[in-house]
Design an enzyme around this catalytic site. Structure first.
Site, PDB file in Angstrom:
ATOM      1  N   GLU A 117       1.683   7.457  10.416  1.00 17.94           N
ATOM      2  CA  GLU A 117       1.950   8.875  10.760  1.00 17.94           C
ATOM      3  C   GLU A 117       1.157   9.488  11.786  1.00 17.94           C
ATOM      4  O   GLU A 117      -0.041   8.752  11.882  1.00 17.94           O
ATOM      5  CB  GLU A 117       2.019   9.779   9.938  1.00 17.94           C
ATOM      6  CG  GLU A 117       3.552   9.366   8.996  1.00 17.94           C
ATOM      7  CD  GLU A 117       3.881  10.462   7.734  1.00 17.94           C
ATOM      8  OE1 GLU A 117       3.088  11.519   7.998  1.00 17.94           O
ATOM      9  OE2 GLU A 117       4.411  10.390   6.850  1.00 17.94           O
ATOM     10  N   HIS A 242       6.282  21.497  12.334  1.00 20.37           N
ATOM     11  CA  HIS A 242       6.617  20.191  12.324  1.00 20.37           C
ATOM     12  C   HIS A 242       7.208  19.518  13.493  1.00 20.37           C
ATOM     13  O   HIS A 242       8.131  20.520  14.162  1.00 20.37           O
ATOM     14  CB  HIS A 242       7.386  19.649  11.032  1.00 20.37           C
ATOM     15  CG  HIS A 242       7.605  18.258  11.082  1.00 20.37           C
ATOM     16  ND1 HIS A 242       8.100  17.417  11.866  1.00 20.37           N
ATOM     17  CD2 HIS A 242       6.969  17.305   9.947  1.00 20.37           C
ATOM     18  CE1 HIS A 242       8.217  16.035  11.321  1.00 20.37           C
ATOM     19  NE2 HIS A 242       7.594  15.962  10.079  1.00 20.37           N
ATOM     20  N   ARG A 289       0.109  16.460  14.715  1.00 19.77           N
ATOM     21  CA  ARG A 289       1.343  17.397  14.823  1.00 19.77           C
ATOM     22  C   ARG A 289       1.034  18.615  15.940  1.00 19.77           C
ATOM     23  O   ARG A 289       1.971  18.778  16.304  1.00 19.77           O
ATOM     24  CB  ARG A 289       1.555  17.897  13.567  1.00 19.77           C
ATOM     25  CG  ARG A 289       2.303  16.712  12.583  1.00 19.77           C
ATOM     26  CD  ARG A 289       2.379  17.052  11.119  1.00 19.77           C
ATOM     27  NE  ARG A 289       3.224  15.840  10.485  1.00 19.77           N
ATOM     28  CZ  ARG A 289       3.354  16.106   9.133  1.00 19.77           C
ATOM     29  NH1 ARG A 289       3.094  16.994   8.472  1.00 19.77           N
ATOM     30  NH2 ARG A 289       4.073  15.118   8.521  1.00 19.77           N
ATOM     31  N   HIS A 350       6.264  24.230   8.988  1.00 22.86           N
ATOM     32  CA  HIS A 350       6.412  23.474   8.117  1.00 22.86           C
ATOM     33  C   HIS A 350       5.454  23.470   6.988  1.00 22.86           C
ATOM     34  O   HIS A 350       5.696  23.153   5.639  1.00 22.86           O
ATOM     35  CB  HIS A 350       6.099  22.002   8.869  1.00 22.86           C
ATOM     36  CG  HIS A 350       6.335  20.711   8.038  1.00 22.86           C
ATOM     37  ND1 HIS A 350       7.275  20.424   7.274  1.00 22.86           N
ATOM     38  CD2 HIS A 350       5.438  19.561   7.528  1.00 22.86           C
ATOM     39  CE1 HIS A 350       7.232  19.233   6.444  1.00 22.86           C
ATOM     40  NE2 HIS A 350       6.177  18.989   6.752  1.00 22.86           N
ATOM     41  N   ARG A 385      -3.617  20.024   9.596  1.00 23.31           N
ATOM     42  CA  ARG A 385      -3.350  18.995   8.318  1.00 23.31           C
ATOM     43  C   ARG A 385      -2.747  17.727   8.725  1.00 23.31           C
ATOM     44  O   ARG A 385      -2.052  17.455   9.907  1.00 23.31           O
ATOM     45  CB  ARG A 385      -2.311  19.416   7.275  1.00 23.31           C
ATOM     46  CG  ARG A 385      -1.853  18.210   6.181  1.00 23.31           C
ATOM     47  CD  ARG A 385      -0.868  19.007   5.181  1.00 23.31           C
ATOM     48  NE  ARG A 385       0.506  19.125   6.025  1.00 23.31           N
ATOM     49  CZ  ARG A 385       1.325  17.995   5.913  1.00 23.31           C
ATOM     50  NH1 ARG A 385       1.115  16.891   5.222  1.00 23.31           N
ATOM     51  NH2 ARG A 385       2.630  18.165   6.548  1.00 23.31           N
TER      52      ARG A 385
END
Length: 531
Positions: A117, A242, A289, A350, A385
């Site tokens: 990711e 997100h 992100r 998110h 994160r």
């Protein structure tokens, strides 16, 4: 709801929340301890249940704790606590082993292909297709039900923590307060639940925003309860959006996993152009992100569009159905065939990076109170994160909390605690009081405290939220408790904590981007507030 006298329960450990962190803690405790897991919704529930992507852990031969730590620090905007992050990451293999003992089977751990990711430099995301959270939740719940010492109490809403300073001063701990349990609304009765150790595993607060990938139960209950009890709350301004939530009126909180971008899916604007090359030409769709979410937000505003598109057509129908069944079935249910056409997506709230200040084992400055998972702030995530580090932190914190409780927990107490006092409270007769405040608050947060912020927007949000807060507090003290009213109160508490924290940060860092303070200011610092 009738005004009934509280019932009493006692246990050794009360775990509030039934996601990965709470269930791992309960299962890690010895059979001699009586454990009560309370959850405000029927299980399985919560953001663990929704987690698609997976759990990041350095288990492969080409990976290492050092490499995983480097990626975490790089994504964290200078605020990652290296020592804490190292402890959590090096505990990843142990967590995977414990999960396997309980029956969890993740691809990439001893077999199958691990995923990748945004922000990761190597494939280390262990998964169960794109239903990782669902698999973990089901397996751990089944294991809990087999344990004689674990009781799961559903439809039970924790209202407030019970603390010695307010209820039994004789039980105050040396140098600080002590948590004695919580008042819990269950089947129309406010129960007094007393415990030697209380573990808040209540998850995040995505419902503070109009658009979110979170379940409706993500109302920041644990953060709000702890804040009301005087606990310090850290870095609440860092709320992760997100980048790819499905844009469709009939499926507003459906997440399109980042793992699709890990397999080569491309972000396109509505003119068909792959725009990430303009914002992060090296990492493109696999940038962290915060970078991707801001890029999408900028592209939408630049072109006046209300969404962008995620093109995964190159993967083909068979591959999508086999490896991404959750996404494929979800978007297909609203008429989108992802092997033939791009998926319309938009950023959505998110993950709450901030939370109650806690150690990796959940310990707080209050004796008898631990906070684990998304409700906690350990310093692991810093200002942003890294994808799939959330399940890692949740599971590791749950296990570490159980280990710490095994070694030492507060002594039992036999003092009585007063029942919940209803006073002259009356039932809520007009739901519009709650519904209007809820909608107004979430609109304020979305419009003024979103992906990109300004001082003017933040100050306006603060003023508007103060008005809503006064109305909600008046309702709280004059109406009988209901889940809707209690959730609204908790959300309002969290909203105000986020805005206060955002106003204190006079820079842009990680997930907090303020057009009036666009540069990061050294040295990196945390934002700590108390209610």
């Amino acid at each position: 709801m009738e005004k009934r006298i509280s019932e009493h329960r006692r246990c050794d450990v009360m775990v509030i929340g039934a996601g990965l962190s709470g269930l791992a803690c309960a299962l890690g405790l010895p059979p001699g301890l009586e454990v009560l897991v309370i959850t405000k919704r029927p299980v399985p529930t919560g953001n663990t249940w929704l987690a698609q992507g997976g759990l990041a852990a350095a288990t492969g031969p080409e990976d290492s704790v050092e490499a995983h730590l480097a990626d975490t620090v790089r994504a964290g905007g200078g605020l990652v606590d290296d020592e804490v992050a190292g402890k959590i990451i090096e505990s990843g293999p142990e967590l995977i082993a414990r999960l396997e003992e309980w029956g969890v089977r993740l691809e990439g751990s001893g077999g199958g292909r691990s995923g990748i990711e945004g922000g990761h430099s190597i494939r280390r995301v262990l998964h169960y297709r794109d239903r990782t959270g669902r698999h973990i939740s089901e397996v751990l719940l089944d294991e809990c039900r087999r344990r004689d010492n674990i009781q799961i109490l559903e439809n039970a809403f924790a209202i407030n923590l019970i603390t010695a300073s307010h209820e039994v001063p004789a039980l105050l701990a040396p140098g600080g307060d002590r948590c004695l349990g919580a008042y819990v609304l269950h089947d129309g009765v406010v129960e007094t639940v007393l415990a030697r150790e209380t573990v808040l595993a209540t998850g995040g607060a995505g419902k503070v925003y109009r658009y979110t990938s979170n379940q409706d139960s993500a109302t920041g209950d644990g953060i709000a309860m702890a804040a009301r009890a005087g606990m310090p709350v850290r870095n609440m301004e860092f709320f992760q959006f997100h980048p790819t939530c499905l844009y469709h009126p009939d499926k507003r909180n459906f997440l399109v996993t980042e793992a699709l971008r890990g397999e080569g899916a491309k972000l396109l604007n509505l003119q068909g152009r792959r725009f990430m090359r303009d914002y992060d030409p090296e990492r493109m769709e696999l940038a962290p992100r915060d970078v991707v979410a801001r890029a999408i937000d900028s592209e939408m505003k630049r072109l006046g569009d209300d969404h962008v598109a995620l093109d995964a057509t190159h993967l083909g129908e068979d591959y999508l159905r086999e490896h991404f069944p959750e996404v494929t079935e979800g978007v297909e249910s609203v008429g989108i065939r992802p092997w033939l056409e791009p998926i319309p997506v938009v950023p959505a709230a998110h993950y709450s990076v901030g939370g109650v200040v806690a150690a990796p084992d959940g310990a707080t400055e209050m004796l008898g109170l631990r906070v684990v998972g998304e409700a906690a702030s350990t310093g692991f995530h810093g200002a942003n994160r890294l994808g799939s580090n959330s399940l890692l932190e949740a599971g590791v914190m749950g296990l570490k909390a159980a280990e710490s409780i095994r070694r030492s927990m507060p002594e039992p107490f036999d003092r009585e605690v007063r029942d919940w006092y209803f006073g002259r409270a009356e039932p809520l007769e007009e739901s519009v009081l709650v519904d209007h405040a809820w909608a107004s608050m979430r609109s304020v947060m979305w419009d003024y405290v979103g992906i990109v912020r300004t001082d003017k927007r933040l100050y306006r949000a603060q003023r508007l939220l103060d008005v809503i807060w006064k109305e909600v507090e008046e309702d709280y003290w004059t109406l009988l408790p209901s889940v809707e009213l209690l959730e609204l109160r908790n959300l309002c508490t969290v909203c105000r904590l986020i805005v206060r924290s955002a106003l204190q940060r006079r820079e842009s860092r990680g997930l907090h981007y303020n057009l009036d303070c666009p540069q990061a200011v050294p040295p990196p610092r945390d934002t700590v507030v108390r209610s």
